[in-house]
Design an enzyme around this catalytic site. Sequence first.
Site, mmCIF file in Angstrom:
data_model
loop_
_atom_site.group_PDB
_atom_site.id
_atom_site.type_symbol
_atom_site.label_atom_id
_atom_site.label_comp_id
_atom_site.label_asym_id
_atom_site.label_seq_id
_atom_site.Cartn_x
_atom_site.Cartn_y
_atom_site.Cartn_z
ATOM 1 N N THR A 9 0.856 -1.197 0.000
ATOM 2 C CA THR A 9 0.000 0.000 0.000
ATOM 3 C C THR A 9 0.882 1.233 0.000
ATOM 4 O OG1 THR A 9 -1.746 1.224 1.197
ATOM 5 C CG2 THR A 9 -0.152 0.051 2.550
ATOM 6 N N ASN A 11 -0.436 3.858 1.530
ATOM 7 C CA ASN A 11 -1.099 4.609 2.598
ATOM 8 C C ASN A 11 -0.511 4.240 3.971
ATOM 9 O OD1 ASN A 11 -2.922 5.462 4.612
ATOM 10 N ND2 ASN A 11 -4.640 5.438 3.190
ATOM 11 N N LYS A 14 -2.862 3.197 6.847
ATOM 12 C CA LYS A 14 -3.359 1.809 6.843
ATOM 13 C C LYS A 14 -2.310 0.883 7.463
ATOM 14 C CE LYS A 14 -6.344 2.121 2.726
ATOM 15 N NZ LYS A 14 -6.610 1.581 1.381
ATOM 16 N N ASP A 71 -8.653 -2.946 -0.334
ATOM 17 C CA ASP A 71 -9.365 -1.827 -0.943
ATOM 18 C C ASP A 71 -10.565 -1.510 -0.048
ATOM 19 O OD1 ASP A 71 -9.532 -0.040 -3.319
ATOM 20 O OD2 ASP A 71 -11.554 -0.879 -3.349
ATOM 21 N N GLY A 151 -8.539 10.294 5.789
ATOM 22 C CA GLY A 151 -9.676 10.180 4.867
ATOM 23 C C GLY A 151 -10.983 10.672 5.479
ATOM 24 N N ASP A 153 -12.448 9.743 8.092
ATOM 25 C CA ASP A 153 -12.569 9.512 9.549
ATOM 26 C C ASP A 153 -13.268 10.643 10.317
ATOM 27 O OD1 ASP A 153 -11.588 6.958 9.562
ATOM 28 O OD2 ASP A 153 -9.585 7.485 10.256
HETATM 29 P P1 IMP Z 1 -8.679 3.152 -0.802
HETATM 30 O O1 IMP Z 1 -8.916 3.175 -2.277
HETATM 31 O O2 IMP Z 1 -8.915 1.825 -0.192
HETATM 32 O O3 IMP Z 1 -7.332 3.680 -0.369
HETATM 33 O O4 IMP Z 1 -9.720 4.111 -0.100
HETATM 34 C C1 IMP Z 1 -10.700 4.854 -0.772
HETATM 35 C C2 IMP Z 1 -10.945 6.167 -0.047
HETATM 36 O O5 IMP Z 1 -11.550 5.895 1.209
HETATM 37 C C3 IMP Z 1 -9.677 6.975 0.228
HETATM 38 O O6 IMP Z 1 -9.955 8.334 -0.017
HETATM 39 C C4 IMP Z 1 -9.400 6.755 1.676
HETATM 40 O O7 IMP Z 1 -8.839 7.915 2.269
HETATM 41 C C5 IMP Z 1 -10.786 6.485 2.230
HETATM 42 N N1 IMP Z 1 -10.677 5.524 3.329
HETATM 43 C C6 IMP Z 1 -10.289 4.224 3.249
HETATM 44 N N2 IMP Z 1 -10.257 3.671 4.463
HETATM 45 C C7 IMP Z 1 -10.645 4.645 5.328
HETATM 46 C C8 IMP Z 1 -10.787 4.686 6.741
HETATM 47 O O8 IMP Z 1 -10.529 3.723 7.474
HETATM 48 N N3 IMP Z 1 -11.207 5.851 7.242
HETATM 49 C C9 IMP Z 1 -11.493 6.946 6.499
HETATM 50 N N4 IMP Z 1 -11.351 6.974 5.180
HETATM 51 C C10 IMP Z 1 -10.932 5.829 4.603
#
Ligand code: IMP
Length: 189
Positions: A9, A11, A14, A71, A151, A153
Amino acid sequence: MRKEIVFITTNAHKVEEIRDLADVESKDIAIEHLDYDYPELQLDETEEVASASADYIRENKGMTKPFFLEDSGMFIPALNGFPGPFSAFVFRSIGNDGILKLMANKKGAERRATFKTVVALCESSEKEPILFVGTVEGKIADVGRGEGGFGFDPIFEYEGATFAEMSTEEKNKVSHRGRAFRKLLNYIS
Ligand code: IMP
């Protein structure tokens, strides 16, 4: 001996969450981080995105250790599931303020939202990915609150607190990612 498994990842949040959960619940698993930006296909289902990403890595990255990626997406029933598979783009483009504006006239149960994580584990590059799914039901807060997390949260509220108001350990206990990852840990150990 500790089992090593690679989390792919870009991120760092995460990684922090998943390492924290492994530390608390499963000391015999070491999470290595590979900061690799694989192309993310725009597919309708989170499961399809996670599987397709794992297949891309199996075909292109020559991994020698077991690896997983995940994801996630946030789904708001009152907006027909938006942002769902478009969560990353929506967060980058309109952000939390944009979601709050879209929800401005939604009240009570209309503010319900679900977070979903799909973890895809490949025990080797020859093996098909195994999927572990975690979800959590909450609601969209009236205003963003809290400094933690990342994100969505600050606007995702679970039993009165937003995820951004929780410690990593508190969030892991109830979050989509915590639930999916606990299934992964159970499977591995
Ligand atoms: P991703 O494609 O899995 O990285 O996530 C899609 C979107 O959801 C991204 O903008 C992340 O910031 C948001 N996101 C994923 N997981 C979380 C979380 O646990 N809390 C808040 N936002 C999240």
